[in-house]
Design a protein around this motif. Sequence first.
Motif, PDB file in Angstrom:
ATOM      1  N   TRP A 112       0.839  -1.198   0.000  1.00  0.00           N
ATOM      2  CA  TRP A 112       0.000   0.000   0.000  1.00  0.00           C
ATOM      3  C   TRP A 112       0.876   1.251   0.000  1.00  0.00           C
ATOM      4  CZ3 TRP A 112      -4.619   1.437  -1.295  1.00  0.00           C
ATOM      5  CH2 TRP A 112      -5.134   2.661  -0.853  1.00  0.00           C
ATOM      6  N   LEU A 113       1.085   1.805  -1.197  1.00  0.00           N
ATOM      7  CA  LEU A 113       1.750   3.090  -1.396  1.00  0.00           C
ATOM      8  C   LEU A 113       0.860   3.852  -2.371  1.00  0.00           C
ATOM      9  CD1 LEU A 113       5.465   1.931  -1.815  1.00  0.00           C
ATOM     10  CD2 LEU A 113       4.550   3.314   0.051  1.00  0.00           C
ATOM     11  N   PRO A 114      -0.229   4.436  -1.867  1.00  0.00           N
ATOM     12  CA  PRO A 114      -1.272   4.974  -2.750  1.00  0.00           C
ATOM     13  C   PRO A 114      -0.786   6.025  -3.751  1.00  0.00           C
ATOM     14  CG  PRO A 114      -1.611   5.699  -0.491  1.00  0.00           C
ATOM     15  CD  PRO A 114      -0.472   4.736  -0.464  1.00  0.00           C
ATOM     16  N   VAL A 115      -1.365   5.913  -4.939  1.00  0.00           N
ATOM     17  CA  VAL A 115      -1.057   6.818  -6.048  1.00  0.00           C
ATOM     18  C   VAL A 115      -2.387   7.301  -6.608  1.00  0.00           C
ATOM     19  CG1 VAL A 115      -0.119   6.928  -8.382  1.00  0.00           C
ATOM     20  CG2 VAL A 115       1.089   5.652  -6.619  1.00  0.00           C
ATOM     21  N   THR A 116      -2.508   8.608  -6.780  1.00  0.00           N
ATOM     22  CA  THR A 116      -3.728   9.179  -7.352  1.00  0.00           C
ATOM     23  C   THR A 116      -3.443   9.661  -8.763  1.00  0.00           C
ATOM     24  OG1 THR A 116      -4.518   9.846  -5.170  1.00  0.00           O
ATOM     25  CG2 THR A 116      -5.522  10.938  -7.068  1.00  0.00           C
ATOM     26  N   ILE A 117      -4.303   9.233  -9.680  1.00  0.00           N
ATOM     27  CA  ILE A 117      -4.228   9.669 -11.070  1.00  0.00           C
ATOM     28  C   ILE A 117      -5.376  10.644 -11.301  1.00  0.00           C
ATOM     29  CG2 ILE A 117      -4.385   8.978 -13.490  1.00  0.00           C
ATOM     30  CD1 ILE A 117      -1.878   7.880 -12.164  1.00  0.00           C
ATOM     31  N   THR A 118      -5.062  11.800 -11.861  1.00  0.00           N
ATOM     32  CA  THR A 118      -6.077  12.790 -12.221  1.00  0.00           C
ATOM     33  C   THR A 118      -5.890  13.118 -13.697  1.00  0.00           C
ATOM     34  OG1 THR A 118      -5.992  13.718  -9.993  1.00  0.00           O
ATOM     35  CG2 THR A 118      -7.024  15.081 -11.697  1.00  0.00           C
ATOM     36  N   VAL A 119      -6.990  13.083 -14.446  1.00  0.00           N
ATOM     37  CA  VAL A 119      -6.952  13.395 -15.873  1.00  0.00           C
ATOM     38  C   VAL A 119      -7.980  14.482 -16.150  1.00  0.00           C
ATOM     39  CG1 VAL A 119      -7.182  12.490 -18.223  1.00  0.00           C
ATOM     40  CG2 VAL A 119      -6.314  11.004 -16.391  1.00  0.00           C
ATOM     41  N   THR A 120      -7.546  15.551 -16.791  1.00  0.00           N
ATOM     42  CA  THR A 120      -8.447  16.636 -17.188  1.00  0.00           C
ATOM     43  C   THR A 120      -8.183  16.985 -18.645  1.00  0.00           C
ATOM     44  OG1 THR A 120      -6.883  18.320 -16.453  1.00  0.00           O
ATOM     45  CG2 THR A 120      -8.576  17.643 -14.861  1.00  0.00           C
ATOM     46  N   GLY A 121      -9.164  17.593 -19.270  1.00  0.00           N
ATOM     47  CA  GLY A 121      -9.006  18.029 -20.657  1.00  0.00           C
ATOM     48  C   GLY A 121     -10.238  17.721 -21.467  1.00  0.00           C
ATOM     49  N   THR A 122     -10.012  17.354 -22.723  1.00  0.00           N
ATOM     50  CA  THR A 122     -11.129  17.008 -23.607  1.00  0.00           C
ATOM     51  C   THR A 122     -10.822  15.721 -24.350  1.00  0.00           C
ATOM     52  OG1 THR A 122     -10.218  18.347 -25.403  1.00  0.00           O
ATOM     53  CG2 THR A 122     -11.853  19.409 -23.989  1.00  0.00           C
ATOM     54  N   TRP A 123     -11.846  14.925 -24.552  1.00  0.00           N
ATOM     55  CA  TRP A 123     -11.773  13.729 -25.391  1.00  0.00           C
ATOM     56  C   TRP A 123     -12.798  13.904 -26.498  1.00  0.00           C
ATOM     57  CZ3 TRP A 123      -8.645  10.042 -26.655  1.00  0.00           C
ATOM     58  CH2 TRP A 123      -9.119   9.020 -27.467  1.00  0.00           C
ATOM     59  N   ARG A 124     -12.327  13.990 -27.719  1.00  0.00           N
ATOM     60  CA  ARG A 124     -13.173  14.231 -28.889  1.00  0.00           C
ATOM     61  C   ARG A 124     -14.107  15.410 -28.628  1.00  0.00           C
ATOM     62  NH1 ARG A 124     -13.855   7.920 -30.741  1.00  0.00           N
ATOM     63  NH2 ARG A 124     -11.711   7.767 -31.478  1.00  0.00           N
ATOM     64  N   LEU A 125     -13.490  16.465 -28.115  1.00  0.00           N
ATOM     65  CA  LEU A 125     -14.119  17.761 -27.841  1.00  0.00           C
ATOM     66  C   LEU A 125     -15.110  17.739 -26.677  1.00  0.00           C
ATOM     67  CD1 LEU A 125     -14.637  18.961 -31.518  1.00  0.00           C
ATOM     68  CD2 LEU A 125     -12.662  19.305 -30.034  1.00  0.00           C
ATOM     69  N   GLN A 126     -15.191  16.639 -25.921  1.00  0.00           N
ATOM     70  CA  GLN A 126     -16.054  16.558 -24.739  1.00  0.00           C
ATOM     71  C   GLN A 126     -15.180  16.708 -23.488  1.00  0.00           C
ATOM     72  OE1 GLN A 126     -19.480  16.350 -24.907  1.00  0.00           O
ATOM     73  NE2 GLN A 126     -19.010  16.673 -27.065  1.00  0.00           N
ATOM     74  N   PRO A 127     -15.643  17.450 -22.480  1.00  0.00           N
ATOM     75  CA  PRO A 127     -14.833  17.648 -21.271  1.00  0.00           C
ATOM     76  C   PRO A 127     -14.597  16.336 -20.522  1.00  0.00           C
ATOM     77  CG  PRO A 127     -17.016  18.656 -21.028  1.00  0.00           C
ATOM     78  CD  PRO A 127     -16.928  18.137 -22.418  1.00  0.00           C
ATOM     79  N   VAL A 128     -13.395  16.212 -19.962  1.00  0.00           N
ATOM     80  CA  VAL A 128     -13.016  15.018 -19.205  1.00  0.00           C
ATOM     81  C   VAL A 128     -12.519  15.441 -17.832  1.00  0.00           C
ATOM     82  CG1 VAL A 128     -11.313  13.154 -19.048  1.00  0.00           C
ATOM     83  CG2 VAL A 128     -12.371  13.678 -21.245  1.00  0.00           C
ATOM     84  N   TYR A 129     -13.000  14.758 -16.802  1.00  0.00           N
ATOM     85  CA  TYR A 129     -12.418  14.869 -15.465  1.00  0.00           C
ATOM     86  C   TYR A 129     -12.472  13.476 -14.853  1.00  0.00           C
ATOM     87  CZ  TYR A 129     -11.176  15.929 -10.752  1.00  0.00           C
ATOM     88  OH  TYR A 129     -10.515  15.933  -9.547  1.00  0.00           O
ATOM     89  N   PHE A 130     -11.311  12.937 -14.539  1.00  0.00           N
ATOM     90  CA  PHE A 130     -11.206  11.592 -13.979  1.00  0.00           C
ATOM     91  C   PHE A 130     -10.198  11.647 -12.849  1.00  0.00           C
ATOM     92  CE2 PHE A 130      -8.677   7.697 -13.728  1.00  0.00           C
ATOM     93  CZ  PHE A 130      -9.648   6.717 -13.590  1.00  0.00           C
ATOM     94  N   THR A 131     -10.534  11.030 -11.739  1.00  0.00           N
ATOM     95  CA  THR A 131      -9.565  10.883 -10.659  1.00  0.00           C
ATOM     96  C   THR A 131      -9.821   9.548  -9.969  1.00  0.00           C
ATOM     97  OG1 THR A 131      -8.531  11.934  -8.741  1.00  0.00           O
ATOM     98  CG2 THR A 131     -10.908  12.132  -8.898  1.00  0.00           C
ATOM     99  N   LYS A 132      -8.723   8.863  -9.651  1.00  0.00           N
ATOM    100  CA  LYS A 132      -8.830   7.573  -8.969  1.00  0.00           C
ATOM    101  C   LYS A 132      -7.546   7.327  -8.211  1.00  0.00           C
ATOM    102  CE  LYS A 132      -9.828   2.678  -9.605  1.00  0.00           C
ATOM    103  NZ  LYS A 132     -10.220   1.626 -10.546  1.00  0.00           N
ATOM    104  N   THR A 133      -7.685   6.764  -7.010  1.00  0.00           N
ATOM    105  CA  THR A 133      -6.529   6.395  -6.207  1.00  0.00           C
ATOM    106  C   THR A 133      -6.339   4.888  -6.302  1.00  0.00           C
ATOM    107  OG1 THR A 133      -6.847   8.266  -4.717  1.00  0.00           O
ATOM    108  CG2 THR A 133      -5.513   6.437  -3.888  1.00  0.00           C
ATOM    109  N   TYR A 134      -5.133   4.498  -6.657  1.00  0.00           N
ATOM    110  CA  TYR A 134      -4.758   3.085  -6.781  1.00  0.00           C
ATOM    111  C   TYR A 134      -3.867   2.714  -5.608  1.00  0.00           C
ATOM    112  CZ  TYR A 134      -6.382   3.545 -11.603  1.00  0.00           C
ATOM    113  OH  TYR A 134      -7.139   3.770 -12.727  1.00  0.00           O
TER     114      TYR A 134
END
Length: 150
Positions: A112-134
Amino acid sequence: MRTRLGVLLAAGVLATGGSVVPAAAAGNATAASGAASATEGSAAGAAALSSLTMTRSGSSWSGSLNKQVTLLCEPAGGTHPKPEDACAKIAAVNGKLDQLPRASGMGCPGVWLPVTITVTGTWRLQPVYFTKTYGNDCEAAVGSNLVFQF
């Protein structure tokens, strides 16, 4: 008199439009080529249809894992280490990052060494916001079919 004025205005608009359009197109071409040289791996002069900023934050045995990359798709480019592969995998799930499958045949240590991934921007001109801790950096990579391996 009105007919003459209408004809003169139409002629003026056409004459002006003919001189402005090439100048605007030249300006756009210059801006596009400047943007292409500023982004690694993108096709010259082409604007990316998708633009994502991926941030990884957390820690590992060797210290901080804080890192940020850009991923441009259609055409592929940016600072992501494997933009073509990442774009193809994201396209396979229609840009729904939470639906990326696990990489097959790969396992990770149960540390257990948690890592958070955050993704922002656009995918095919649609807004994207994703976050998850692994659970750790390996889980972030394997759990995203290696899209988050950067």
